[in-house]
Design a protein around this motif. Structure first.
Motif, PDB file in Angstrom:
ATOM      1  N   TYR A   1       0.824  -1.210   0.000  1.00 33.97           N
ATOM      2  CA  TYR A   1       0.000   0.000   0.000  1.00 33.97           C
ATOM      3  C   TYR A   1       0.859   1.261   0.000  1.00 33.97           C
ATOM      4  N   HIS A   2       1.934   1.269   0.799  1.00 33.83           N
ATOM      5  CA  HIS A   2       2.761   2.466   0.893  1.00 33.83           C
ATOM      6  C   HIS A   2       4.246   2.191   0.707  1.00 33.83           C
ATOM      7  N   CYS A   3       4.638   0.980   0.402  1.00 30.67           N
ATOM      8  CA  CYS A   3       6.060   0.649   0.281  1.00 30.67           C
ATOM      9  C   CYS A   3       6.375   0.072  -1.102  1.00 30.67           C
ATOM     10  N   GLY A   4       6.015   0.803  -2.133  1.00 32.67           N
ATOM     11  CA  GLY A   4       6.376   0.375  -3.483  1.00 32.67           C
ATOM     12  C   GLY A   4       5.324   0.611  -4.534  1.00 32.67           C
ATOM     13  N   SER A   5       4.081   0.859  -4.138  1.00 31.38           N
ATOM     14  CA  SER A   5       3.021   1.169  -5.092  1.00 31.38           C
ATOM     15  C   SER A   5       3.215   2.583  -5.642  1.00 31.38           C
ATOM     16  N   VAL A   6       2.343   2.978  -6.577  1.00 30.24           N
ATOM     17  CA  VAL A   6       2.339   4.331  -7.138  1.00 30.24           C
ATOM     18  C   VAL A   6       1.002   4.982  -6.808  1.00 30.24           C
ATOM     19  N   TRP A   7       1.057   6.132  -6.168  1.00 24.83           N
ATOM     20  CA  TRP A   7      -0.143   6.918  -5.855  1.00 24.83           C
ATOM     21  C   TRP A   7      -0.215   8.112  -6.798  1.00 24.83           C
ATOM     22  N   THR A   8      -1.370   8.303  -7.415  1.00 27.84           N
ATOM     23  CA  THR A   8      -1.531   9.373  -8.393  1.00 27.84           C
ATOM     24  C   THR A   8      -1.274  10.737  -7.769  1.00 27.84           C
ATOM     25  N   HIS A   9      -1.885  10.993  -6.607  1.00 30.79           N
ATOM     26  CA  HIS A   9      -1.740  12.327  -6.011  1.00 30.79           C
ATOM     27  C   HIS A   9      -0.296  12.582  -5.587  1.00 30.79           C
ATOM     28  N   ASP A  10       0.378  11.553  -5.103  1.00 33.24           N
ATOM     29  CA  ASP A  10       1.770  11.655  -4.669  1.00 33.24           C
ATOM     30  C   ASP A  10       2.645  12.075  -5.843  1.00 33.24           C
ATOM     31  N   THR A  11       2.450  11.414  -6.977  1.00 35.78           N
ATOM     32  CA  THR A  11       3.189  11.768  -8.188  1.00 35.78           C
ATOM     33  C   THR A  11       2.875  13.192  -8.615  1.00 35.78           C
ATOM     34  N   ALA A  12       1.599  13.574  -8.546  1.00 34.56           N
ATOM     35  CA  ALA A  12       1.198  14.924  -8.964  1.00 34.56           C
ATOM     36  C   ALA A  12       1.804  15.991  -8.057  1.00 34.56           C
ATOM     37  N   ILE A  13       1.871  15.732  -6.755  1.00 35.30           N
ATOM     38  CA  ILE A  13       2.489  16.692  -5.833  1.00 35.30           C
ATOM     39  C   ILE A  13       3.955  16.898  -6.199  1.00 35.30           C
ATOM     40  N   VAL A  14       4.644  15.824  -6.528  1.00 35.94           N
ATOM     41  CA  VAL A  14       6.057  15.940  -6.901  1.00 35.94           C
ATOM     42  C   VAL A  14       6.205  16.675  -8.231  1.00 35.94           C
ATOM     43  N   ILE A  15       5.333  16.384  -9.200  1.00 34.74           N
ATOM     44  CA  ILE A  15       5.364  17.124 -10.471  1.00 34.74           C
ATOM     45  C   ILE A  15       5.168  18.615 -10.215  1.00 34.74           C
ATOM     46  N   SER A  16       4.205  18.951  -9.362  1.00 34.49           N
ATOM     47  CA  SER A  16       3.951  20.361  -9.047  1.00 34.49           C
ATOM     48  C   SER A  16       5.167  20.999  -8.389  1.00 34.49           C
ATOM     49  N   GLY A  17       5.803  20.280  -7.470  1.00 38.33           N
ATOM     50  CA  GLY A  17       6.991  20.810  -6.816  1.00 38.33           C
ATOM     51  C   GLY A  17       8.142  20.999  -7.787  1.00 38.33           C
ATOM     52  N   LEU A  18       8.332  20.055  -8.701  1.00 39.51           N
ATOM     53  CA  LEU A  18       9.374  20.186  -9.717  1.00 39.51           C
ATOM     54  C   LEU A  18       9.101  21.383 -10.616  1.00 39.51           C
ATOM     55  N   ALA A  19       7.823  21.580 -10.969  1.00 41.17           N
ATOM     56  CA  ALA A  19       7.467  22.705 -11.835  1.00 41.17           C
ATOM     57  C   ALA A  19       7.694  24.041 -11.123  1.00 41.17           C
ATOM     58  N   ARG A  20       7.444  24.077  -9.814  1.00 41.81           N
ATOM     59  CA  ARG A  20       7.618  25.316  -9.050  1.00 41.81           C
ATOM     60  C   ARG A  20       9.091  25.619  -8.800  1.00 41.81           C
ATOM     61  N   SER A  21       9.906  24.561  -8.594  1.00 44.26           N
ATOM     62  CA  SER A  21      11.318  24.789  -8.277  1.00 44.26           C
ATOM     63  C   SER A  21      12.146  24.895  -9.550  1.00 44.26           C
ATOM     64  N   ARG A  22      12.171  23.861 -10.330  1.00 44.57           N
ATOM     65  CA  ARG A  22      12.770  23.807 -11.662  1.00 44.57           C
ATOM     66  C   ARG A  22      14.137  24.456 -11.759  1.00 44.57           C
ATOM     67  N   HIS A  23      15.084  23.881 -11.062  1.00 42.50           N
ATOM     68  CA  HIS A  23      16.457  24.375 -11.123  1.00 42.50           C
ATOM     69  C   HIS A  23      17.246  23.458 -12.055  1.00 42.50           C
ATOM     70  N   GLY A  24      17.342  23.823 -13.319  1.00 42.77           N
ATOM     71  CA  GLY A  24      18.108  23.043 -14.271  1.00 42.77           C
ATOM     72  C   GLY A  24      17.243  22.075 -15.066  1.00 42.77           C
TER      73      GLY A  24
END
Length: 685
Positions: A534-557
């Motif tokens: 459930y939390h040790c290897g699966s993929v969660w849609t919202h989790d991935t989206a939060i990271v995409i949003s963070g990468l888009a906001r930070s985007r260093h390089g």
């Protein structure tokens, strides 16, 4: 081996939902007395069986669809009727419409046979009033006998009343029955329905249309258009308000286990939907503000200033694991800082000034919780422990009992200080300071100092020798050194330096983390990894989206941008595989294994933050970041337009419709910003 109850599987069921009412059936439309199938209303199963038979036989299914919120269509055949030969001549269409507190079905029998067809149509019904937590733990309840009067069946218990009727049907203790004759090349339509009276339910349906806009989208990648369309349908079906205090809308977390107010889930979903308007965020903020903690109560987890975790009809008891949660439960470490950040972000997107101002006392109490009750041992970090022995052992978003693991697989002992929660606390303190200062209230410097000290402590204690932050600190303040998706939530919070953000992006880009259809919750190199954990290897849609949003906001390089593009491709591929109704989570197998994601069999679907993730993906692609109080807006799409050309009409900034277009080269055009908000260049652009 001892017998034990298993949580029912969900992945192959059809959900027909308009909250707080949900029908779960097979793909043939039959609601069988098995597993989690049934008609549910606000945490109670009000029909445990609704089976259609023609002359005592089930129609043979050939297709189904979910064309609109609360609507499903099932198509079957009665090949034993009609003309002989290979072509079927008797078709059964079953249209199910769920509305709050009701389900209605229209059954159409169409015949192309040469002679009239006569048959007996029966709807076999039962009701067990099983609570959702009993169903979730694999339990069941005995069906209750109905009261039969005229053409109606009625079941009643604990204040809930269920009534079934069908014009032209005869009713008995087993259900409804009717004999029909269909003339050649004609059709006959029958109707039956169920209504539910449930005045003690904690949640109910809000009045009026959805609180957000429905933008028009043109995109080179048609998957994004289809995903947004289905996700907005699903979000519409999850709208709720409190029965005791209607008027403010929030999103129920997910079908079927979590269709109620969940602090963390409802907040994240509202935050992701801010590009479509601030009304849902405002309703979510106010609902949670009314239930903000005012006292210390170890049994419920309540503390002054704390934002609650979940709301139920009554005590939520799961057999077999000792879980007994009160109706209003506060066992969450992250809802409070997330509430603060939602208020801040809604303010930036143009939530009316007076509505924001009315919530400032709640903001001040929530900030106070960070420093006093959220940090029980005074070490400067937010940590949790369940002192009641009846609540959730883990109280971050990864709340399963085995989620906190060291690299070698050992479980960490509480109190636990989660990595992402420290980032949430930093962001909340900075956000709170900005709001206090803007409204002329004291305390801004205190919370900026808090954030600065948090960043220093975090840098000293959380980074491990492998070059990334630990999942958590355990009770002995040792870094829990598993590599997990949690560290991606730090991106864009401000707690990291640009070099540290780049290091995290490089770490997450490794195929051990990003080689599935989205971001794995745990690296394949960790001992506890399992693609179906459930939390040790699966993929969660919202989790991935939060990271995409963070990468888009930070985007260093280039690395963060490339990782964001790769994760977005994984989400879109998963969306296509799941019919664009993204599940709560799916298996973390490598993309090459089967060429499509494998279902996590007990995943909620639809689920609020999975559906809202589609809007987060859209937001990252167009890169619109408004600051209405500051009178400016920055536009910074993902570089290189990895999703292709994209035009969005009908985003909302301070209530005004805004259009954004990104061409294939990444050049962007913005029109419709409200008066007083001008487009500004991003520093360094």
């Amino acid at each position: 081996m001892a017998d034990h109850h298993l949580q029912p599987l969900l992945h192959d069921l059809v959900s027909t939902v308009l909250a707080p009412t949900t029908a779960l059936s097979g793909t043939d439309g039959q609601i069988r007395a098995a597993g989690v199938q049934g008609l549910f209303h606000a945490d109670a199963r009000v029909l445990s069986r609704a089976g259609l038979e023609i002359d005592g036989r089930e129609p043979e299914p050939i297709g189904h669809a979910v064309p609109a919120p609360g609507v499903s269509r099932f198509v079957g055949l009665a090949r034993w009727l009609g003309d002989p030969g290979p072509d079927p001549t008797v078709r059964i269409d079953r249209v199910r419409v769920v509305t709050p507190g009701a389900m209605d079905e229209e059954i159409t029998i169409a015949s192309t046979a040469a002679e009239p067809v006569t048959c007996t149509v029966s709807i076999t019904l039962s009701c067990d009033f099983a609570p959702i937590e009993v169903v979730k733990s694999g339990g069941a309840a005995d069906p209750l006998p109905p009261a039969v009067s005229g053409g109606e069946l009625t079941w009643q218990t604990g204040g809930i009343r269920v009534t079934v009727a069908g014009p032209g049907f005869e009713a008995d203790g087993a259900g409804l029955r009717r004999v029909v004759t269909v003339a050649p090349r004609q059709r006959v339509t029958l109707r039956w329905g169920v209504s539910v009276e449930d005045p003690k339910a904690a949640v109910t349906a809000p009045p009026g249309p959805p609180e957000w806009s429905r933008p028009e989208i043109e995109a080179d990648d048609a998957r994004l258009v289809r995903l947004i369309r289905q996700s907005l349908d699903d979000l519409e079906s999850l709208r709720l308000t409190e029965t005791a205090a209607p008027g403010d809308t929030f999103l129920g977390a997910g079908v079927p286990w979590f269709l109620t107010l969940f602090g963390r889930d409802s907040i994240w979903a509202a935050r992701m939907l801010l590009p479509l308007g601030t009304e849902l965020a405002a309703g979510t903020l106010r609902v949670l503000a009314r239930r903000q903690g005012v006292k210390v109560d170890p049994g419920s987890g309540e503390a002054p200033g704390k934002i609650m975790h979940e709301l139920r009809r009554g005590e939520f008891t799961v057999e077999g694991n000792g879980l007994r949660l009160p109706a209003a439960y506060y066992g969450t470490i992250d809802a409070t800082p997330l509430w603060i950040s939602l208020l801040h972000d809604a303010w930036r997107w143009g939530m009316p000034q007076d509505e924001v101002g009315a919530l400032l006392p709640v903001l001040e109490a929530a900030l106070g919780w960070l420093d006093e009750y959220g940090d029980a041992d005074g070490d400067g970090f937010l940590e949790y422990i369940d002192t009641s022995s009846r609540g959730l052992a883990n109280q971050g978003w990864k709340d399963s009992g085995d989620a906190m693991r060291f690299h070698d697989g050992r479980q960490a002992e509480p109190p636990i200080a989660l990595v992402e929660v420290q980032g949430y606390a930093y962001e909340a303190a900075v956000a709170g300071a900005a709001l206090l200062e803007a409204y002329g209230r004291p305390g801004a410097e205190r919370w900026r100092d808090y954030a600065g000290r948090m960043a220093e402590r975090f840098r000293e204690r959380f980074w491990v020798d492998a070059g990334y932050p630990a999942l958590a600190l355990d009770r002995d303040k040792r870094p829990v050194d598993a590599l997990t998706s949690n560290i991606g939530h730090l991106l864009g919070t401000g707690i990291l330096t640009p070099a540290e953000e780049l290091r995290i992006a490089e770490t997450l880009r490794d195929p051990a983390m990003s080689g599935a259809f989205g971001l794995r919750t745990m690296s394949t190199a960790d001992a506890a990894f399992s693609p179906l954990s459930y939390h040790c290897g699966s993929v969660w849609t919202h989790d991935t989206a939060i990271v995409i949003s963070g990468l888009a906001r930070s985007r260093h390089g280039e690395v963060p941008a490339a990782l964001a593009a790769d994760l977005a491709e994984g989400v879109l591929s998963a969306a296509e595989a799941f019919g664009y109704r993204l599940p709560e989570l799916h298996a973390g197998d490598d993309r090459a294994l089967m060429g499509r994601p494998i279902a996590y069999p007990a995943s909620c679907r639809p689920q609020a933050w999975s559906a809202a993730a589609a809007v987060a993906l859209l937001q990252a692609a167009v890169g619109l970041y408004p600051d209405v109080p500051g009178g400016r807006a920055v536009v910074r799409p993902l570089p290189g337009a990895p999703l292709g050309a994209l035009a969005v009409r009908g985003l909302r900034v301070a209530g005004a419709p805004v259009d954004v277009a990104v061409d294939g080269s990444g050049a962007v055009r913005v029109t419709g910003l409200p008066s007083g908000v001008s487009l500004a260049q991003q520093p360094g652009d």
